[in-house]
Design a protein around this motif. Sequence first.
Motif, short mmCIF file in Angstrom:
data_model
loop_
_atom_site.label_atom_id
_atom_site.label_comp_id
_atom_site.label_asym_id
_atom_site.label_seq_id
_atom_site.Cartn_x
_atom_site.Cartn_y
_atom_site.Cartn_z
N LEU A 30 12.67 8.26 5.02
CA LEU A 30 13.62 7.68 4.07
C LEU A 30 12.99 7.65 2.66
CD1 LEU A 30 16.28 6.12 3.50
CD2 LEU A 30 14.99 4.01 3.93
N ALA A 31 11.74 7.16 2.59
CA ALA A 31 11.15 6.85 1.28
C ALA A 31 10.81 8.08 0.45
CB ALA A 31 9.91 5.98 1.46
N LEU A 84 0.88 -1.18 0.00
CA LEU A 84 0.00 0.00 0.00
C LEU A 84 0.91 1.22 0.00
CD1 LEU A 84 -2.72 1.50 0.37
CD2 LEU A 84 -2.47 1.13 2.84
N VAL A 85 0.78 2.04 -1.05
CA VAL A 85 1.63 3.21 -1.20
C VAL A 85 0.82 4.44 -0.80
CG1 VAL A 85 3.05 4.55 -2.81
CG2 VAL A 85 2.79 2.07 -3.14
N LEU A 86 1.26 5.14 0.23
CA LEU A 86 0.50 6.29 0.74
C LEU A 86 1.18 7.55 0.23
CD1 LEU A 86 0.10 4.80 4.30
CD2 LEU A 86 -1.73 5.07 2.61
N LEU A 97 3.82 -1.36 3.70
CA LEU A 97 3.39 0.02 3.39
C LEU A 97 4.60 0.83 2.94
CD1 LEU A 97 0.94 -0.96 5.15
CD2 LEU A 97 0.81 1.35 6.04
N LEU A 98 4.39 1.68 1.95
CA LEU A 98 5.43 2.60 1.50
C LEU A 98 4.89 4.01 1.69
CD1 LEU A 98 8.10 3.23 -0.14
CD2 LEU A 98 6.70 3.04 -2.20
N GLU A 99 5.59 4.81 2.50
CA GLU A 99 5.12 6.17 2.79
C GLU A 99 5.81 7.19 1.89
OE1 GLU A 99 4.15 5.92 7.57
OE2 GLU A 99 6.05 6.79 6.93
N PRO A 113 5.76 -4.56 7.57
CA PRO A 113 6.83 -3.56 7.43
C PRO A 113 6.34 -2.26 6.82
CG PRO A 113 7.13 -5.35 5.85
CD PRO A 113 5.93 -5.71 6.67
N VAL A 114 6.89 -1.16 7.33
CA VAL A 114 6.56 0.17 6.78
C VAL A 114 7.87 0.81 6.31
CG1 VAL A 114 5.61 2.46 7.27
CG2 VAL A 114 4.65 0.43 8.42
#
Length: 432
Positions: free
Chosen positions: A353-354, A303-305, A325-327, A347-348
């Motif tokens: 960082l992202a 899930l990319v937020l 999850l990718l923030e 994992p998030v």
Amino acid sequence: MSRQKDHANLFDDARSRLREVFDAINVHGDARERLMQPNLAMQVSVPVRMDDGSLRVLPGWRVQYDNTLGPAKGGIRFHPDVNQDEVTTLSLWMAVKCAVVDLPYGGGKGGVKVDPKQLSKLELERLARGYVRAIADIMGPDRDIPAPDVNTNPTIMGWMADEFDHLARGKVPAAITGKPPALGGSLGRVAATGRGALHVLDMWASREQRRPEETTLAIQGFGNAAYHFARLAHERGYRIVAVSDSKGAIYSREGLDPDPIMEQKTQNQRLHDMVYCDDSVCIAEDAEPIERDDLLTLKADVLVLAALENQVHADNVDQIKAGALLEIANGPVTSRADERLEERGVPVLPDVLANTGGVIVSYYEWVQNRSGERWSEEDINQRLAERLKRESELVFERAEREEISYRKAAYRQGIERIADAIQRRGNCQDSD
Ligand code: NAD
């Protein structure tokens, strides 16, 4: 879904994360004291002459959270929900983020409480220029360097840079980043946040021995950061099963191609040369419309937020079915939801960082402006990839070694660097 769900105050939530890090890595008392509040928070009133001749005065803010590692750096947001608490929190996250990827910057952020989509193009330009006039005394290449954020873009940065030049009675391109290339903007800046997020996702996926073709993505948001991420992720072979924007969401089990969606969404673009448009991703053909917030609970691998803060919170975290999850947005997961995801072993890949690709290329823009050089897009993308590889690996390895989440590892990396610099400045800093 409310952005304010399980926290009364965004800044308190962010500070509770800081305290945990201070305890975990035993941060020196001076650094604890300094990092619990911003260096400077300025509230301004921005007068805007409307096209009908009337005057509107809009509240705005600029916050410089910390300048130990360098001048404050951070974007400017135009949004109806902007407030001092939000801007202060975003400036704190900027300070952490710049330190995580080893940039010589402190953290800053700015914003104006306004719905910019209700303004004409000239009103928007007057707002941009008025905001710069209001904060000019605390700006500058060695003090505080603004950049784009939600609802601001290269066109707006161009107006702001021009206004700052007028005030400075000279050319000061390094005072603002994210400018159009014609005004000294860096090649590669527009796509940099999305490109950087994709590097971080790729590195995580390869550690997990997961190939892009076998990884599905659901992406919340379809603005600057999300669109470029989606476009590049699609090129790399990831399957995008859903995307959303503020007006709705679409789904396709076979996968969506972001380019035709963007073309259809922007075909009725209201303001020439701007990202604002009245259409939603829902205009796209060949995709099934779904409820906007149902995207968050889809069964996707990642899930990319990439919209706004506080999208995953105590009330919906247990419905999240994604494997990771990718923030890309700042602060899209509240700290309570984050704890819950950690307990569940989800994992998030954290914002600090992202989503650093944007500020990294802003840094390259600042360096180019100061040295009078022009780097090629290839060179910039290469430098971005190398820096993110180096710093992400440190974060991933630390998370593994200390058996902590990626967020905790990234925060420890950033705070350690800032705290070390605070201590090395000596015992009498600013106090006598
Ligand atoms: P943007 O204004 O270009 O896009 C925001 C997107 O989010 C739009 O598509 C909007 O419709 C969508 N959106 C808003 N509310 C939504 C909701 N409830 N559900 C689904 N979609 C919703 O902004 P951006 O520059 O792409 O920034 C997005 C996020 O990324 C922000 O948190 C920003 O702080 C962060 N970020 C951006 C950059 C950058 O370089 N642009 C860098 C770092 C972090």
